[in-house]
Design an enzyme around this catalytic site. Structure first.
Site, PDB file in Angstrom:
ATOM      1  N   GLU A   1     -31.755  27.772  10.497  1.00 26.43           N
ATOM      2  CA  GLU A   1     -31.239  26.421  10.211  1.00 26.43           C
ATOM      3  C   GLU A   1     -31.202  25.617  11.501  1.00 26.43           C
ATOM      4  O   GLU A   1     -30.730  26.107  12.534  1.00 26.43           O
ATOM      5  CB  GLU A   1     -29.805  26.439   9.663  1.00 26.43           C
ATOM      6  CG  GLU A   1     -29.659  26.908   8.256  1.00 26.43           C
ATOM      7  CD  GLU A   1     -28.195  26.887   7.780  1.00 26.43           C
ATOM      8  OE1 GLU A   1     -27.395  26.095   8.311  1.00 26.43           O
ATOM      9  OE2 GLU A   1     -27.881  27.684   6.885  1.00 26.43           O
TER      10      GLU A   1
ATOM     11  N   GLU B   1     -24.009  33.230   8.271  1.00 29.30           N
ATOM     12  CA  GLU B   1     -22.927  32.769   9.138  1.00 29.30           C
ATOM     13  C   GLU B   1     -21.591  33.442   8.858  1.00 29.30           C
ATOM     14  O   GLU B   1     -20.637  32.786   8.409  1.00 29.30           O
ATOM     15  CB  GLU B   1     -22.778  31.248   9.041  1.00 29.30           C
ATOM     16  CG  GLU B   1     -24.043  30.485   9.383  1.00 29.30           C
ATOM     17  CD  GLU B   1     -23.829  28.979   9.512  1.00 29.30           C
ATOM     18  OE1 GLU B   1     -22.742  28.485   9.154  1.00 29.30           O
ATOM     19  OE2 GLU B   1     -24.759  28.293   9.980  1.00 29.30           O
TER      20      GLU B   1
HETATM   21  C1  FCB Z   1     -24.300  25.557   8.257  1.00 26.96           C
HETATM   22  C2  FCB Z   1     -24.380  26.097   6.853  1.00 26.96           C
HETATM   23  C3  FCB Z   1     -25.196  25.255   5.925  1.00 26.96           C
HETATM   24  C4  FCB Z   1     -25.003  23.783   6.170  1.00 26.96           C
HETATM   25  C5  FCB Z   1     -25.152  23.446   7.630  1.00 26.96           C
HETATM   26  C6  FCB Z   1     -25.014  21.987   7.958  1.00 26.96           C
HETATM   27  O1  FCB Z   1     -23.139  26.016   8.858  1.00 26.96           O
HETATM   28  O2  FCB Z   1     -24.943  27.387   6.864  1.00 26.96           O
HETATM   29  O3  FCB Z   1     -24.870  25.648   4.615  1.00 26.96           O
HETATM   30  O4  FCB Z   1     -23.815  23.363   5.646  1.00 26.96           O
HETATM   31  O5  FCB Z   1     -24.228  24.176   8.379  1.00 26.96           O
END
Ligand code: FCB
Length: 471
Positions: A377, A193
């Site tokens: 994620e 990110e």
């Molecule tokens: C993302 C992050 C991860 C976690 C999630 C909820 O932005 O990559 O580390 O905090 O959000």
């Protein structure tokens, strides 16, 4: 701690009796999730779970500094202990294996594995070697992120991502890691990110190092992307058979009304969240609309940088959480207009699975060079409680089911999605929100470090077992 199975079992609660939501998770028979080559895993990140910040020669990171600064993190929480994973990694690998998860996405703490003079810190490196070796022994695929936000503080002291030199230091770090860990890593991601590192870190100051200037954010982004491109080349040379990519968080912006101004606002939202990163990676240029939104913030770009940044990738990792409803701000920007009456999570984020499908199909249409995708994620926070040894995380089960259905729809529409990682394996240090927000499929009691498998994890495990049993 030894690899004593009974010690492991002591800390894992038995599955709950009865299965009130068992039917909630199982995907329909025609879902691509039943395909055995669709990888299902879980993700974590070093600073969020490891703790042991002063052990075995680990150096301070910008998150140690930031979380120790009053007012930056809810309740003054820090990652000093977190889930104590540095000491409990063996039981955490048992957890992963016990749930039948096929892949694990973790990150390496840069300040743990390298001294300030660039030489390897053997003790820190050995931790990751042991961990990755054990995962391999268990047949779990390893997805390793090199940078999940814990920049060594000594590099921040020299300007951090505002200093072009940090990109070259990152390439050195990638070189060391790929020489030391090749053979143990199935897939490398350079950065997690970069939008958060650049914008939250240097633009609005919500994350470490906490600077607040949009011009800094665009320059930091350029150096992050340059670091990524340089690292991909190094990883390819040192570890040719593994897969290499990057992980981007992406945002869905929808217009509050059908007016041309609101529709443009939604487009600009997505330029700022998505095209800012994806255009350089896949088209070799920054989107001009970014500088309509933020006039005068063009980064300094040297000859050859864009070529380095757009080095071809084996995969793109996508992190998706929610959508943002926006309207024109009356000038050349957008403003958030939160919708009333929609389902939200403990973070206040709107549950909007269609956004994941729409973004995936949109990227496929927009980028001719789009590589295969992993959802690296997806998940949600809820205020989960252990009651009689069990955690009924009903909203999460429904959330996962709906988002996996959205992924299936994208696959059916022709997007090459190869797998999905739950965020997160366990509750952990949620950055500026500390320990209050629980994203895990495994509950962590921070007082005792006891892990309790939540209902969602049981159902994922059940699905994987059923899929495994198929001919
Ligand atoms: C993302 C992050 C991860 C976690 C999630 C909820 O932005 O990559 O580390 O905090 O959000």
């Amino acid at each position: 701690m030894g690899n004593d199975a009974s010690a492991v079992l002591d800390t894992i609660s038995p599955p709950s009796a009865g299965a009130p939501h068992a039917d909630l998770f199982t995907p329909p028979a025609d879902s691509s999730l039943w395909r055995k080559d669709f990888l299902l895993g879980a993700a974590t990140a070093s600073y969020q779970i490891e703790g042991a910040v002063n052990e075995d020669g680990r150096l301070p990171s910008i998150w140690d500094t930031f979380s120790a600064t009053p007012g930056k993190v809810l309740a003054g929480d820090t990652g000093a202990v977190a889930c104590d994973h540095y000491h409990r990694w063996e039981q955490d690998v048992e957890l992963l294996a016990g749930l039948g998860l096929e892949a694990y996405r973790l990150s390496v703490a840069w300040p743990r594995v390298m001294h300030a003079d660039g030489t390897p810190n053997r003790n820190g490196l050995d931790f990751y070697k042991r961990l990755l070796t054990r995962l391999k022994e268990k047949g779990i695929k390893t997805f390793v992120t090199l940078y999940h936000w814990d920049l060594p503080q000594y590099l921040e002291d020299r300007g951090g991502w505002l200093n072009r030199d940090t990109a070259y230091r990152f390439a050195d770090y990638a070189d060391l890691m790929s020489r030391e860990l090749h053979g143990l890593v199935d897939a490398w991601a350079t950065l997690n990110e970069p939008w958060c590192s650049a914008y939250l870190g240097y633009g609005n100051g919500h994350h470490a190092p906490g600077l607040t200037n949009v011009r800094y954010a665009t320059q930091a982004m350029h150096h992050l992307l340059l670091a990524h491109g340089l690292a991909i080349q190094v990883l390819r040379a040192n570890d040719p058979t593994s897969h290499k990519g990057i992980v981007a968080n992406v945002g869905r912006g929808t217009p509050d009304s059908d007016s041309a101004a609101d529709r443009r606002a939604a487009e600009l939202f997505e330029v700022q969240h998505n095209a800012w990163i994806l255009d350089p990676l896949f088209n070799g240029e920054y989107p001009q609309a970014l500088f309509e939104l933020w006039p005068g913030t063009e980064p300094l770009v040297l000859d050859g940088d864009m070529q380095t940044i757009s080095t071809p990738l084996d995969f793109l990792g996508i992190n998706y959480y929610f959508r943002t409803n926006v309207a024109s701000d009356g000038a050349h920007g957008f403003k958030d207009v939160p919708l009333a009456g929609v389902e939200r999570t403990q973070m206040g984020w709107e549950v909007y699975p269609d956004g994941l499908r729409d973004l995936l199909t949109g990227f496929r249409a927009d980028y001719a060079n789009l590589p295969p995708i992993y959802i690296t994620e997806n998940g949600m926070a809820s205020n989960d409680q252990v009651i009689d040894g069990h955690v009924k995380d009903t909203q999460r089960i429904s959330f996962l089911k709906r988002h996996l259905a959205a992924v299936d729809q994208a696959i059916k529409a022709g997007v090459d999605v190869r797998g999905y990682f739950l965020w997160s394996l366990m509750d952990n240090f949620e950055w500026a929100f500390g320990y209050e927000r629980r994203f895990g499929i495994v509950h962590v009691d921070y007082g005792t470090q006891k892990r309790t498998i939540k209902r969602s994890a049981e159902l994922v495990a059940k699905f994987l077992k059923e899929r495994d049993a198929l001919a």
